[in-house]
Design an enzyme around this catalytic site. Structure first.
Site, PDB file in Angstrom:
ATOM      1  CE  LYS A  70      -9.706 -12.358  -8.834  1.00  0.00           C
ATOM      2  NZ  LYS A  70      -9.914 -12.256  -7.449  1.00  0.00           N
ATOM      3  CE  LYS A  73     -15.263  -4.675  -5.036  1.00  0.00           C
ATOM      4  NZ  LYS A  73     -15.938  -5.118  -3.866  1.00  0.00           N
ATOM      5  CE  LYS A  93      -4.588  -1.049   0.583  1.00  0.00           C
ATOM      6  NZ  LYS A  93      -5.074  -1.831   1.734  1.00  0.00           N
TER       7      LYS A  93
END
Ligand code: TRP
Ligand code: SF4
Length: 341
Positions: A204, A207, A124
């Site tokens: 896959k 979103k 991150k």
């Protein structure tokens, strides 16, 4: 006479916790992956499910839409089958006071070096070098507070969260060493990830892809039909008269059938595709039917809840969570020597 095994009805069911990310709409990939697993657990355990809106602050500081997103995610989960009467289903921020207090205590037993070395933190920090906030380093400590605030023995997490759970176990052990056996050591129940292929045939369902690549739990039959019509199928079947390749690897539409259609439909498709008796348009119409039969009951249930219903249900869940959290906080204060007698 052989002694009968005794059923001890006084045994309390184990406590389970799971945190739900509060960003983004649910799609069939989530449903088949994490969500169905979660639903099967609520019958067996004393479950606490919460929407992790405090954790979302590390990357989503913007106040606009926060409540909207919480309501949408809660609606998805309730429509998909989370039963707010059986499980405590709440928004994390509704017990912020209790969590913040426990987080503070736990932060004192967790070495900073180990948090900075945590791979998810490093990732991150690398991705958003302009926003490496203090909360980001403490992300696993807040997660530990989420778990220990109900003295949970079990935690449902995705595989990507296992490093955080290891930290939670470390913190639990250190706390108990200092203050006595206050908390059980939490164990992970790993969601078995089912990778549902994207309609586009690329990777896959996710979103972060275009909305045409996944089927949302909010899509009505017409929208599902439109998306499936555009789905990627067998690229070698360039003419209707040619047989196709009805395998998971050979045709993305067939791959999707393998998850969502019944065996009889699958074998009929296989046979008729190999003999070119069925065309891809018709095959896709069948896939639409199968997908609609999974999504439509959830979408219909979703429509029956107003925002006010959801707020009310979350409120009931928060009350349950708060009672449990306050009892644990009192015990922690006592163990740490903060209670004046
Ligand atoms: N970090 C988890 C995720 O991104 C969500 C979460 C927050 C969680 N607190 C938790 C999961 C406590 C399990 C237990 O998926
Ligand atoms: Fe794929 Fe179905 Fe077309 Fe066969 S008929 S190639 S399984 S989409």
């Amino acid at each position: 006479m052989a002694s009968q095994p005794q059923l001890n009805t006084a045994v309390r069911p184990q406590t389970l916790v799971s945190g739900i990310r509060s960003t983004g709409e649910l799609h069939l990939g989530n449903y088949y992956g994490a969500l169905r697993g979660l639903l099967s657990l609520q019958d067996r355990y004393d479950s606490f499910f919460f929407i992790a809106d405090l954790h979302a602050l590390t990357t989503h500081p913007d106040p606009d839409n926060r409540i909207r997103q919480t309501i949408e995610v809660a609606k998805d989960y309730i429509a998909a089958g989370v039963d707010p009467r059986r499980s405590a289903f709440y928004d994390q921020s509704s017990i912020a006071a209790e969590l913040a207090e426990l987080h503070l205590y736990l932060s004192m037993v967790m070495p900073l070096g180990e948090l900075i070395r945590c791979p998810t933190f490093k990732e991150k920090a690398k991705k958003h070098p302009d926003n490496v906030n203090y909360g980001l380093v403490g992300y696993p400590v807040l997660m530990t507070a989420d778990i220990l605030i109900h003295k949970s023995e079990l935690v449902q997490v995705g595989e990507d969260q296992l490093v955080h759970l290891e930290i939670a176990r470390t913190i639990t052990r250190r706390f108990n060493q200092l203050y006595g056996e206050v908390f059980p050591e939490p164990h992970p129940l790993v969601e078995h990830a089912v990778r549902i292929p994207a309609l586009s045939g690329e990777g896959k369902m996710s979103k972060s892809d275009s909305a045409d690549a996944y089927v949302s739990l909010k899509d009505d039959p017409e929208r599902i039909g439109t998306k499936v019509k555009k789905a990627y199928s067998d690229p070698t079947r360039i003419r209707r008269e040619l047989p196709g390749t009805p395998t998971r690897e050979g045709c993305n539409v067939y791959h999707l059938h393998s998850y969502f259609s019944h065996d009889t439909m699958k074998s009929a498709i296989r046979e008729q595709c190999l003999s070119a008796k069925i065309g891809c348009v018709q095959c896709k119409a069948l896939l639409t039917e199968s997908l609609v039969s999974v999504v439509e009951p959830i979408r219909e249930r979703r429509e029956r809840f107003s925002d006010a219903d959801i707020v009310e249900l979350l409120h009931i869940g928060s009350e349950k969570a708060r009672l449990s959290a306050q009892a644990v906080i009192s015990e922690v204060r006592r163990a740490m020597g903060f209670t004046m007698v």
